[in-house]
Every structure is written in structure tokens, then in C-alpha cells.
Design a protein around this motif. Structure first.
Motif, PDB file in Angstrom:
ATOM      1  N   ILE A  11       8.778  49.300 147.868  1.00 55.59           N
ATOM      2  CA  ILE A  11      10.089  49.587 148.460  1.00 55.59           C
ATOM      3  C   ILE A  11      10.106  49.102 149.900  1.00 55.59           C
ATOM      4  N   ASN A  12      10.888  48.060 150.158  1.00 57.21           N
ATOM      5  CA  ASN A  12      11.096  47.548 151.501  1.00 57.21           C
ATOM      6  C   ASN A  12      12.396  48.154 152.031  1.00 57.21           C
ATOM      7  N   THR A 184       5.552  53.974 151.984  1.00 60.42           N
ATOM      8  CA  THR A 184       4.086  53.869 152.061  1.00 60.42           C
ATOM      9  C   THR A 184       3.425  54.429 150.806  1.00 60.42           C
ATOM     10  N   ALA A 185       3.878  55.617 150.398  1.00 61.50           N
ATOM     11  CA  ALA A 185       3.242  56.298 149.261  1.00 61.50           C
ATOM     12  C   ALA A 185       3.486  55.570 147.947  1.00 61.50           C
ATOM     13  N   ILE A 308      13.746  54.442 144.198  1.00 65.99           N
ATOM     14  CA  ILE A 308      12.716  55.489 144.271  1.00 65.99           C
ATOM     15  C   ILE A 308      12.570  56.168 142.915  1.00 65.99           C
ATOM     16  N   ALA A 309      13.713  56.466 142.287  1.00 65.07           N
ATOM     17  CA  ALA A 309      13.700  57.123 140.967  1.00 65.07           C
ATOM     18  C   ALA A 309      13.037  56.241 139.912  1.00 65.07           C
ATOM     19  N   SER A 310      13.205  54.927 140.034  1.00 69.56           N
ATOM     20  CA  SER A 310      12.653  53.990 139.045  1.00 69.56           C
ATOM     21  C   SER A 310      11.192  53.636 139.329  1.00 69.56           C
ATOM     22  N   GLY A 311      10.719  54.008 140.498  1.00 62.83           N
ATOM     23  CA  GLY A 311       9.352  53.649 140.894  1.00 62.83           C
ATOM     24  C   GLY A 311       8.318  54.582 140.289  1.00 62.83           C
TER      25      GLY A 311
END
Length: 409
Positions: A11-12, A184-185, A308-311
Motif C-alpha cells: 500500500i503506497n 508498513t505492517a 486495506i480490506a483486500s490486503g
């Protein structure tokens, strides 16, 4: 998983127009538009006076229809949306709950809807307007701290209205560390880098606690009677509001009235991002409301929440890794988020529940506080400005957050 697949999940933040310094807050928003738009800015910069002297509707009705073609760049568009949003709320609610207007005149409705369409925002005052893009520094050379901040536009409610917007802005700024930690995480999970995950979770927990501390500044900067009796009215929308059974007609744009929710903390992308990252799953009713509130966010911010949800799931990673240290750090984030939601309940209790009771008790009294409280919109006694049954929603959100704590590994 090959290298290309991994990189696709990184995620950028900058790709989603999220700043590493300001998070979801619009960095250095403009406070003026080109001279052509002087009619808008003259009204938007003078709203409180015009509303209190019952002149705003007349000014808007006499306003010329301006083209939006001379707005250049994202920041001019955001300022135009914010200015037209503030004018709209003042126009609709100038005479209070029972003398609202059901029609937004063409000279305001047409450019407002055009700008809204370009930005992917609804034509109503949203969190992205009144908080994220409605700030300026008093001294440009000093830092972004509360005492050095002011709003660009205001509505009736004086220092309490400004305080409400600026304290909420401070909460958003306190979240920046946590938003960066998500980026980062997410990468660290894909690389199985436990040390980086641990540091990111530590940053997130610290960030959430800073948000909680910032929220406590409401006590000093926002008067409960003014917030309940005046501010909430001007943040109210025309969906789930008995005062607008059909909605508001945007003259010259649509043939039928449209319904839009008022401004709400649920329109902040921050907690949506934290919930998706930590794996918090709300109950059906709360989730339905929250998903609807995403339509009131800038599309790029909504896209980040979806990314974020798809990560990768940090919670699943920690459960499968069986690491007591990561489990402890994750649970500390959850505890901080529960603490923030508990304090939000305290704030709502003070500013809405208790003040609503006072409003009923003081209806017969002739003092200034009672006068302010009597102005309060009856439709909002138990509801948030976004239309939710606010206390039930907040308690449900807190309880579902508690449930994702990871038990002993």
C-alpha cells in the motif's frame, strides 16, 4: 506467491492521495478562489452574519449562475465544494428546523452538483469539507497545533463550532502515525518481517491513544448547549430526517428531490482503515450504515480502505504465527481502539444525551441556555447528524471491537 503478486498488495499511501505528514487531511488547503468566484467567496466568508440577520437566502437567490470551468486543480475544486457546502447548509437551515427550505436555487445547485460530480463527493457538507479541508494556520511559520489553527469557513455556533471542527482535525492529525503503520505492517506481513509488524502495531496503538487525548480537548473548546442547540442543526442532512420526508430539490439539476445524510464522524476514513486492518467486523446494521458513509468520502480515500480490506490479514498472520509478542501488540491496538470508542460514547453522552435531557427540563425557563437548547432540532434528539441511532451504534461498534481480541496462543 511471486514477487509481482506481493508488490500488488503493498500500500503506497501517496497513490491514494494520503499524505505522510497529514494523513487524510488535505495539506495546505487554499482559502481563496480566482476573482471570477468572488460572489461565492463573499457569501461563504460572511455566513454567520448573513444567517443571523436572515439575509443569506436573499443573497443566494440573487446570486448569478457561475460556470465551474475556471476551477483548476484539486485544491480549487475542494475549496469550491467546501464553500458551496457551507452556503448550502446555511441556506437550508437559516430559519431553523421548522422553516427550512425544500429547494436549493439553481444558481447554487448547478455549480455545486457539477463540482461534486468531478470530485466524486455528494452535494452536501461532509467530513472531508468541514474538517479535512477547512483549516488554515494563524501563523504560517508555526506548527499545526490547535492554538495556531483557524477554520476557513464558519456557521453559527461561534467558538464552539470552530472548536468542534478543529479538535476533530487534531484527532485526524493524531491518526497519521497509525495510518502509516498500516502501510508498513501490510508489507511486513507479506515479507514475514515480525520485527517490522511489531513496530507498526506499537505505532498504531500509540497513535490511537493520541487520538483519544486529542478528543478530550472537546471539553475545553466546545460548549454542550451551543453544540446541541445550534451546531448540530447546521450539520444535519436531508436523509432519515422527518423535516425532509422527500429530501431536497436541487433546482436545475434533478427533477425530483434527493436525500443525503448530514456530516458524521462515520465519514472519517481513519477508523474505517483501522477497522479493516485489524479485522474488526461490525454487526449487519452498523456495517450497512458505515458502508453507506464511505460514499461520503473522497473516492481515493474510499479506495484505500478497500485496498486495506483486500490486503493480507494481520490478525490471521498473528494467529498462525503463534507469537505471544505479536499477539500482545495486536491486543494493545484493540484495547486502544476500544478506549477511543468508549471515550466517544462519553462525549456523546455529555453533548447529546445529557444536554437533550436538560433541553426538555429547561423548556419553560427564560434563560440564554434554555433559549439555545430550544432551537435544537427535535429530529436529532436520539440520532447523529449522519442519521444513525447514535448511542446504539457507538456501543455496538465498541463491543464488536472487543470481540476481535486474540485469546491465548
Amino acid at each position: 506467491m511471486n514477487k509481482g503478486e506481493k508488490e500488488a498488495n503493498y500500500i503506497n499511501l501517496e497513490e491514494f492521495h494520503v499524505s505522510k505528514e497529514c494523513g487524510f487531511v488535505l495539506p495546505d488547503p487554499l482559502s481563496d478562489l480566482p476573482k471570477y468566484y468572488r460572489p461565492w467567496m463573499d457569501i461563504a466568508n460572511n455566513l454567520t452574519h448573513l444567517i443571523e440577520h436572515h439575509k443569506l437566502r436573499r443573497e443566494v437567490n440573487n446570486m448569478q449562475l457561475l460556470s465551474t470551468h475556471f476551477l483548476i486543480g484539486h485544491k480549487q475544486l475542494r475549496l469550491a465544494h467546501t464553500a458551496l457546502s457551507f452556503i448550502t447548509m446555511g441556506y437550508v437551515w437559516q430559519e431553523g428546523e421548522h422553516n427550512n427550505t425544500k429547494v436549493l436555487p439553481k444558481s447554487l445547485a448547478v455549480p455545486y452538483c457539477e463540482v461534486s460530480k468531478i470530485l466524486g463527493l455528494p452535494p452536501i457538507l461532509v467530513h472531508a469539507d468541514c474538517v479535512l479541508a477547512n483549516w488554515k494556520k494563524k501563523d504560517p511559520n508555526r506548527t499545526m497545533e490547535l492554538r495556531n489553527l483557524d477554520t476557513i469557513f464558519a456557521l453559527p455556533g461561534g467558538d464552539s463550532l470552530k472548536g468542534f471542527f478543529l479538535v476533530t482535525l487534531e484527532v485526524e492529525l493524531a491518526a497519521v502515525q497509525g495510518i502509516k503503520a498500516i502501510s508498513t505492517a501490510t508489507e511486513a506481513v507479506l515479507k514475514h518481517d515480525d520485527d517490522s509488524i511489531k513496530n507498526a502495531l506499537q505505532d498504531m496503538a500509540e497513535s490511537i491513544r493520541k487520538m483519544n487525548q486529542s478528543l478530550k480537548n472537546m471539553d475545553e473548546h466546545v460548549d454542550p448547549a451551543t453544540f446541541y442547540g445550534i451546531v448540530r442543526l447546521f450539520l444535519s442532512g436531508w436523509k432519515d430526517n422527518p423535516a425532509f420526508p422527500e429530501g431536497l430539490l436541487y433546482e436545475g439539476v434533478w427533477d425530483k428531490p434527493r436525500q443525503y445524510s448530514g456530516g458524521s464522524a462515520a465519514q472519517s476514513s481513519t477508523l474505517h482503515s483501522f477497522d479493516e486492518f485489524l479485522g474488526v467486523r461490525h454487526n449487519e446494521e452498523s456495517a450497512k450504515f458505515l458502508y453507506r458513509m464511505r460514499d461520503y468520502m473522497p473516492p481515493s480515500h474510499m479506495a484505500l480502505i478497500q485496498a486495506i480490506a483486500s490486503g493480507p490479514s494481520v490478525r490471521e498472520y498473528i494467529v498462525f504465527s503463534r507469537s505471544p509478542v505479536l499477539r500482545e501488540m495486536y491486543n494493545d491496538c484493540i484495547a486502544a481502539l476500544v478506549g477511543l470508542r468508549n471515550y466517544h460514547i462519553t462525549v456523546v453522552t455529555k453533548y447529546i444525551t445529557i444536554t437533550a435531557a436538560k433541553a426538555k427540563a429547561e423548556k419553560a425557563k427564560e434563560n440564554s441556555s434554555a433559549h439555545i437548547l430550544q432551537k435544537a432540532p427535535s429530529a436529532l434528539e436520539e440520532r447523529g447528524t449522519g442519521g444513525s441511532a447514535i448511542m446504539c451504534f457507538l456501543k455496538s461498534a465498541r463491543d464488536t471491537t472487543k470481540k476481535v481480541m486474540i485469546d491465548e496462543i
